[in-house]
Design a protein around this motif. Sequence first.
Motif, PDB file in Angstrom:
ATOM      1  N   LEU A  37       0.872  -1.160   0.000  1.00  0.00           N
ATOM      2  CA  LEU A  37       0.000   0.000   0.000  1.00  0.00           C
ATOM      3  C   LEU A  37       0.918   1.222   0.000  1.00  0.00           C
ATOM      4  O   LEU A  37       1.795   1.326   0.849  1.00  0.00           O
ATOM      5  N   TYR A  38       0.748   2.079  -0.975  1.00  0.00           N
ATOM      6  CA  TYR A  38       1.624   3.248  -1.071  1.00  0.00           C
ATOM      7  C   TYR A  38       0.778   4.510  -1.204  1.00  0.00           C
ATOM      8  O   TYR A  38      -0.331   4.483  -1.741  1.00  0.00           O
ATOM      9  N   MET A  39       1.305   5.589  -0.653  1.00  0.00           N
ATOM     10  CA  MET A  39       0.589   6.855  -0.648  1.00  0.00           C
ATOM     11  C   MET A  39       1.550   7.997  -0.924  1.00  0.00           C
ATOM     12  O   MET A  39       2.701   7.955  -0.515  1.00  0.00           O
ATOM     13  N   ASP A  40       1.028   8.989  -1.592  1.00  0.00           N
ATOM     14  CA  ASP A  40       1.718  10.263  -1.737  1.00  0.00           C
ATOM     15  C   ASP A  40       0.794  11.260  -1.042  1.00  0.00           C
ATOM     16  O   ASP A  40      -0.329  11.482  -1.504  1.00  0.00           O
TER      17      ASP A  40
ATOM     18  N   LEU B  27      -3.458   7.318  10.037  1.00  0.00           N
ATOM     19  CA  LEU B  27      -4.245   6.608   9.031  1.00  0.00           C
ATOM     20  C   LEU B  27      -4.361   5.154   9.443  1.00  0.00           C
ATOM     21  O   LEU B  27      -3.353   4.498   9.734  1.00  0.00           O
ATOM     22  N   TRP B  28      -5.584   4.697   9.484  1.00  0.00           N
ATOM     23  CA  TRP B  28      -5.868   3.307   9.823  1.00  0.00           C
ATOM     24  C   TRP B  28      -6.338   2.587   8.576  1.00  0.00           C
ATOM     25  O   TRP B  28      -7.011   3.150   7.720  1.00  0.00           O
ATOM     26  N   LEU B  29      -6.009   1.321   8.510  1.00  0.00           N
ATOM     27  CA  LEU B  29      -6.540   0.442   7.482  1.00  0.00           C
ATOM     28  C   LEU B  29      -7.601  -0.421   8.142  1.00  0.00           C
ATOM     29  O   LEU B  29      -7.339  -1.054   9.170  1.00  0.00           O
ATOM     30  N   LEU B  30      -8.795  -0.430   7.576  1.00  0.00           N
ATOM     31  CA  LEU B  30      -9.885  -1.249   8.105  1.00  0.00           C
ATOM     32  C   LEU B  30     -10.186  -2.358   7.116  1.00  0.00           C
ATOM     33  O   LEU B  30     -10.340  -2.114   5.923  1.00  0.00           O
ATOM     34  N   ASP B  31     -10.290  -3.607   7.609  1.00  0.00           N
ATOM     35  CA  ASP B  31     -10.664  -4.708   6.731  1.00  0.00           C
ATOM     36  C   ASP B  31     -12.181  -4.860   6.730  1.00  0.00           C
ATOM     37  O   ASP B  31     -12.890  -4.036   7.309  1.00  0.00           O
ATOM     38  N   GLU B  32     -12.680  -5.933   6.088  1.00  0.00           N
ATOM     39  CA  GLU B  32     -14.137  -6.113   5.988  1.00  0.00           C
ATOM     40  C   GLU B  32     -14.807  -6.284   7.350  1.00  0.00           C
ATOM     41  O   GLU B  32     -15.991  -6.032   7.508  1.00  0.00           O
ATOM     42  N   ARG B  33     -14.053  -6.681   8.365  1.00  0.00           N
ATOM     43  CA  ARG B  33     -14.607  -6.807   9.719  1.00  0.00           C
ATOM     44  C   ARG B  33     -14.455  -5.510  10.505  1.00  0.00           C
ATOM     45  O   ARG B  33     -14.777  -5.467  11.682  1.00  0.00           O
ATOM     46  N   LYS B  34     -13.917  -4.489   9.834  1.00  0.00           N
ATOM     47  CA  LYS B  34     -13.679  -3.162  10.430  1.00  0.00           C
ATOM     48  C   LYS B  34     -12.664  -3.225  11.568  1.00  0.00           C
ATOM     49  O   LYS B  34     -12.697  -2.438  12.496  1.00  0.00           O
TER      50      LYS B  34
ATOM     51  N   LYS C 233       3.593   0.591   2.976  1.00  0.00           N
ATOM     52  CA  LYS C 233       3.554  -0.462   3.994  1.00  0.00           C
ATOM     53  C   LYS C 233       3.067  -1.750   3.339  1.00  0.00           C
ATOM     54  O   LYS C 233       2.239  -1.721   2.434  1.00  0.00           O
ATOM     55  N   THR C 234       3.579  -2.876   3.817  1.00  0.00           N
ATOM     56  CA  THR C 234       3.103  -4.174   3.346  1.00  0.00           C
ATOM     57  C   THR C 234       1.870  -4.563   4.157  1.00  0.00           C
ATOM     58  O   THR C 234       1.880  -4.516   5.383  1.00  0.00           O
ATOM     59  N   VAL C 235       0.803  -4.942   3.450  1.00  0.00           N
ATOM     60  CA  VAL C 235      -0.444  -5.366   4.097  1.00  0.00           C
ATOM     61  C   VAL C 235      -0.875  -6.693   3.479  1.00  0.00           C
ATOM     62  O   VAL C 235      -0.458  -7.033   2.372  1.00  0.00           O
ATOM     63  N   TYR C 236      -1.703  -7.432   4.173  1.00  0.00           N
ATOM     64  CA  TYR C 236      -2.148  -8.740   3.702  1.00  0.00           C
ATOM     65  C   TYR C 236      -3.668  -8.734   3.610  1.00  0.00           C
ATOM     66  O   TYR C 236      -4.350  -8.286   4.538  1.00  0.00           O
ATOM     67  N   PHE C 237      -4.196  -9.215   2.491  1.00  0.00           N
ATOM     68  CA  PHE C 237      -5.647  -9.280   2.294  1.00  0.00           C
ATOM     69  C   PHE C 237      -6.060 -10.669   1.865  1.00  0.00           C
ATOM     70  O   PHE C 237      -5.297 -11.386   1.230  1.00  0.00           O
ATOM     71  N   ARG C 238      -7.295 -11.003   2.199  1.00  0.00           N
ATOM     72  CA  ARG C 238      -7.890 -12.250   1.733  1.00  0.00           C
ATOM     73  C   ARG C 238      -8.768 -11.953   0.522  1.00  0.00           C
ATOM     74  O   ARG C 238      -9.286 -10.858   0.380  1.00  0.00           O
ATOM     75  N   LYS C 239      -8.912 -12.981  -0.327  1.00  0.00           N
ATOM     76  CA  LYS C 239      -9.744 -12.849  -1.519  1.00  0.00           C
ATOM     77  C   LYS C 239     -11.159 -12.452  -1.116  1.00  0.00           C
ATOM     78  O   LYS C 239     -11.655 -12.894  -0.073  1.00  0.00           O
ATOM     79  N   THR C 240     -11.790 -11.677  -1.920  1.00  0.00           N
ATOM     80  CA  THR C 240     -13.142 -11.144  -1.722  1.00  0.00           C
ATOM     81  C   THR C 240     -13.247 -10.310  -0.447  1.00  0.00           C
ATOM     82  O   THR C 240     -14.322 -10.154   0.110  1.00  0.00           O
ATOM     83  N   GLY C 241     -12.132  -9.792   0.006  1.00  0.00           N
ATOM     84  CA  GLY C 241     -12.151  -8.894   1.157  1.00  0.00           C
ATOM     85  C   GLY C 241     -12.383  -7.463   0.709  1.00  0.00           C
ATOM     86  O   GLY C 241     -12.416  -7.148  -0.480  1.00  0.00           O
TER      87      GLY C 241
ATOM     88  N   THR D 115      -2.858  10.593  -2.677  1.00  0.00           N
ATOM     89  CA  THR D 115      -3.043   9.618  -3.750  1.00  0.00           C
ATOM     90  C   THR D 115      -2.688   8.262  -3.155  1.00  0.00           C
ATOM     91  O   THR D 115      -1.659   8.115  -2.504  1.00  0.00           O
ATOM     92  N   VAL D 116      -3.547   7.290  -3.371  1.00  0.00           N
ATOM     93  CA  VAL D 116      -3.376   5.963  -2.771  1.00  0.00           C
ATOM     94  C   VAL D 116      -3.342   4.914  -3.872  1.00  0.00           C
ATOM     95  O   VAL D 116      -4.065   5.012  -4.865  1.00  0.00           O
ATOM     96  N   GLY D 117      -2.513   3.903  -3.673  1.00  0.00           N
ATOM     97  CA  GLY D 117      -2.481   2.767  -4.581  1.00  0.00           C
ATOM     98  C   GLY D 117      -2.091   1.507  -3.839  1.00  0.00           C
ATOM     99  O   GLY D 117      -1.511   1.567  -2.756  1.00  0.00           O
ATOM    100  N   MET D 118      -2.462   0.371  -4.399  1.00  0.00           N
ATOM    101  CA  MET D 118      -2.050  -0.925  -3.854  1.00  0.00           C
ATOM    102  C   MET D 118      -1.601  -1.793  -5.009  1.00  0.00           C
ATOM    103  O   MET D 118      -2.202  -1.766  -6.083  1.00  0.00           O
ATOM    104  N   SER D 119      -0.558  -2.567  -4.771  1.00  0.00           N
ATOM    105  CA  SER D 119      -0.006  -3.424  -5.804  1.00  0.00           C
ATOM    106  C   SER D 119       0.362  -4.771  -5.182  1.00  0.00           C
ATOM    107  O   SER D 119       0.997  -4.812  -4.129  1.00  0.00           O
ATOM    108  N   SER D 120      -0.042  -5.854  -5.831  1.00  0.00           N
ATOM    109  CA  SER D 120       0.236  -7.194  -5.315  1.00  0.00           C
ATOM    110  C   SER D 120       1.725  -7.494  -5.382  1.00  0.00           C
ATOM    111  O   SER D 120       2.387  -7.176  -6.373  1.00  0.00           O
TER     112      SER D 120
END
Length: 192
Positions: free
Chosen positions: A107-110, A126-133, A153-161, A179-184
């Motif tokens: 996850l990268y931001m400018d 800045l907080w990152l919230l997943d589907e369970r908040k 920052k490196t973050v981990y996500f599950r499919k269909t999250g 500006t926000v972006g995420m790249s696998s």
Amino acid sequence: MDASMMDAEGGRVHLLERRARRLVVIVALQNLLVAACLLLTLYAYCVQESKPEDVVPENIHIRLLPIADIQGNQTLKFINSQSKYKMSLDDKNDDEIIISCTGPYILYMDVCYLSMLEGKEVNGTLWLLDERKTPEILFSMSSSHEVCTALHKTVYFRKTGKASLQLISTTNFKIKTVTVGMSSQLGGQCLY
């Protein structure tokens, strides 16, 4: 002339003719091999050009359009994406990013942020919230003046999250632009 000299002369001529025939055969074989190599190279080039499935898949990513003027405690609402592949914004909630593939992401931001009280230090997180908040702290920011920086920052996500970004801040803290972006980190690979 006697017969022994004729045989010697005739033998020499005969020997030269044999050598000339061998040389012609060797040159002909060499030319055939060169032609075969050229044809094989041309065939391999044409076959490689005609296979579209050999194209390297695009990296799984989303890059969101910049947003501005964020202050107080709120979830960042994105207008649209600048580019995307196997990720998108939720049609109903413009503050949620839909994740299609399990795995680690960068996850990268400018971001440019500032204190609206000149000379007084204010804070934002800045907080990152997943589907369970469930919140995960991404970045803590504090400043008494305008700061523009790149964060990642490196973050981990599950499919269909789903994921969203929330700003938690003290009074008079403001994000001017972000500006926000995420790249696998697995590239275009999406196994599950």
